[in-house]
Write an enzyme that holds these catalytic residues in place. Sequence first.
Site, PDB file in Angstrom:
ATOM      1  N   LYS A 205       5.374  -9.863  -8.294  1.00 30.44           N
ATOM      2  CA  LYS A 205       5.982  -9.488  -7.016  1.00 30.44           C
ATOM      3  C   LYS A 205       7.184 -10.376  -6.780  1.00 30.44           C
ATOM      4  O   LYS A 205       7.066 -11.608  -6.741  1.00 30.44           O
ATOM      5  CB  LYS A 205       4.976  -9.649  -5.893  1.00 30.44           C
ATOM      6  CG  LYS A 205       5.541  -9.202  -4.555  1.00 30.44           C
ATOM      7  CD  LYS A 205       4.469  -9.057  -3.518  1.00 30.44           C
ATOM      8  CE  LYS A 205       5.037  -8.498  -2.236  1.00 30.44           C
ATOM      9  NZ  LYS A 205       4.008  -8.364  -1.206  1.00 30.44           N
ATOM     10  N   ARG A 215       8.702  -4.186   6.589  1.00 24.13           N
ATOM     11  CA  ARG A 215       8.450  -5.218   7.612  1.00 24.13           C
ATOM     12  C   ARG A 215       8.667  -4.647   9.009  1.00 24.13           C
ATOM     13  O   ARG A 215       8.045  -5.091   9.967  1.00 24.13           O
ATOM     14  CB  ARG A 215       9.312  -6.448   7.344  1.00 24.13           C
ATOM     15  CG  ARG A 215       8.877  -7.137   6.056  1.00 24.13           C
ATOM     16  CD  ARG A 215       9.614  -8.420   5.752  1.00 24.13           C
ATOM     17  NE  ARG A 215       9.249  -8.896   4.419  1.00 24.13           N
ATOM     18  CZ  ARG A 215       9.837  -9.894   3.789  1.00 24.13           C
ATOM     19  NH1 ARG A 215      10.841 -10.545   4.366  1.00 24.13           N
ATOM     20  NH2 ARG A 215       9.441 -10.257   2.591  1.00 24.13           N
ATOM     21  N   LYS A 228       9.960 -16.010   1.650  1.00 27.20           N
ATOM     22  CA  LYS A 228       8.733 -16.034   0.853  1.00 27.20           C
ATOM     23  C   LYS A 228       8.992 -16.598  -0.551  1.00 27.20           C
ATOM     24  O   LYS A 228       8.225 -16.352  -1.477  1.00 27.20           O
ATOM     25  CB  LYS A 228       8.122 -14.634   0.800  1.00 27.20           C
ATOM     26  CG  LYS A 228       7.784 -14.079   2.197  1.00 27.20           C
ATOM     27  CD  LYS A 228       6.936 -12.813   2.126  1.00 27.20           C
ATOM     28  CE  LYS A 228       6.574 -12.332   3.547  1.00 27.20           C
ATOM     29  NZ  LYS A 228       5.642 -11.184   3.532  1.00 27.20           N
ATOM     30  N   LYS A 259       6.578  -5.002  -8.584  1.00 24.89           N
ATOM     31  CA  LYS A 259       7.103  -4.678  -7.255  1.00 24.89           C
ATOM     32  C   LYS A 259       8.295  -5.565  -6.936  1.00 24.89           C
ATOM     33  O   LYS A 259       8.171  -6.778  -7.101  1.00 24.89           O
ATOM     34  CB  LYS A 259       5.992  -4.918  -6.238  1.00 24.89           C
ATOM     35  CG  LYS A 259       6.334  -4.631  -4.798  1.00 24.89           C
ATOM     36  CD  LYS A 259       5.173  -4.997  -3.910  1.00 24.89           C
ATOM     37  CE  LYS A 259       5.479  -4.672  -2.468  1.00 24.89           C
ATOM     38  NZ  LYS A 259       4.424  -5.120  -1.578  1.00 24.89           N
ATOM     39  N   SER A 285       9.659   0.212   0.137  1.00 24.23           N
ATOM     40  CA  SER A 285      10.270   0.847   1.305  1.00 24.23           C
ATOM     41  C   SER A 285      11.784   0.951   1.206  1.00 24.23           C
ATOM     42  O   SER A 285      12.363   1.997   1.513  1.00 24.23           O
ATOM     43  CB  SER A 285       9.872   0.079   2.565  1.00 24.23           C
ATOM     44  OG  SER A 285      10.240  -1.283   2.464  1.00 24.23           O
ATOM     45  N   TYR A 324       6.257   6.213  -1.420  1.00 24.54           N
ATOM     46  CA  TYR A 324       6.213   6.902  -0.132  1.00 24.54           C
ATOM     47  C   TYR A 324       6.583   8.376  -0.288  1.00 24.54           C
ATOM     48  O   TYR A 324       6.411   9.151   0.639  1.00 24.54           O
ATOM     49  CB  TYR A 324       7.134   6.200   0.878  1.00 24.54           C
ATOM     50  CG  TYR A 324       6.728   4.757   1.093  1.00 24.54           C
ATOM     51  CD1 TYR A 324       5.629   4.452   1.886  1.00 24.54           C
ATOM     52  CD2 TYR A 324       7.393   3.709   0.459  1.00 24.54           C
ATOM     53  CE1 TYR A 324       5.209   3.141   2.052  1.00 24.54           C
ATOM     54  CE2 TYR A 324       6.986   2.388   0.613  1.00 24.54           C
ATOM     55  CZ  TYR A 324       5.896   2.125   1.406  1.00 24.54           C
ATOM     56  OH  TYR A 324       5.481   0.822   1.560  1.00 24.54           O
TER      57      TYR A 324
END
Length: 337
Positions: A205, A215, A228, A259, A285, A324
């Site tokens: 990730k 988010r 992060k 990802k 996203s 999605y």
Amino acid sequence: MDKTHLVDEITGHRRMRRNRKADWTRRLVQENRLTVDDLIWPIFIVPGTGIVDPIAAMPGVNRMSVDKAVEAVKEAADLGIPAIATFPDIEMALRDETGSNSLVANNLINQATAAFKKAVPNIGIITDVALDPFTSHGHDGILRDGIIVNDETVDQIVRAAVMQADAGADIIAPSEMMDGRIGAIRRGLDAAGHQDVGIMSYATKFSSGFYGPYREAINTSGLLKGDKNSYYISPANGTEAVRDAALDVEEGADMLMVKPGIAYLDICWRIKEAFGLPVFAYQVSGEYTQIKAAAMNGWIDGERVMMETLLCFKRAGCDGILSYFAMDVAKKLAKNG
Ligand code: PBG
């Protein structure tokens, strides 16, 4: 034969276009195919009933209350989608420093899982144990003195994973990138009698700008303090990503995930080649939003790019894709027979 064209000197009898000349030759030589069996559909859950709430930054994607999500998951199962991945948008009042709501047995995500299991027993349910939906600071782990503490976070997510499995989750997919989490979750699940619950590791990730719309969807963007980078992998590092995935394989991961997706196809290929485990890409996203936004402006053919990107994941060695677009793709594939 008259050698009147310059190209003859180079091409000779080698002509790649012979196999491309007709629809039937193209079908015959096609190396990769996208099918409904390749799809995992990520969905967002909100508390309440009767809610279908559009996410502004992800046109076409909604947050749904559990009752509405059950209907949608039924539809997904009817279309043949093998699995869903659930993400909760937890009430602000329930978020705190340690993400304690992740350890409440009938919290939103577990309520959703139990409802799906009951109403749609033939679809796979994948749940995440990262703490970001539950923390007041938007980080994936426990924050102490400005540091995301690894081992304490792992202890907590193991307990959360067992509760998720108790609620009916089929696969635990930890996305928080703490060290040692896969082995710890495996031991925790086994000790609780969940030998059949699998682990899909978010093995690689990356610390990515492509997560922006997500988010917004779960309302962590306004909360997140800092970044992060101390737990996600730098987009600059491919070999480090392979090493990180290797540890997850050793610790007992059943499946690996990359990802984000499309900017990381080299990683998909490398970890598929290196380990041979099932590999999944998460078309995140921001990737979805880019395609949607350009299509809504009439700048690209959105459907075409949707199908192209998913097929490219297959070519890059992926066994499936979290997207999605999953419902749109499944409908399109059903229509085309
Ligand atoms: C965090 C988490 C993220 C996503 C799912 N879970 C990334 C983040 O917010 O840092 C991203 C999914 C997406 O962008 O579609 N555990």
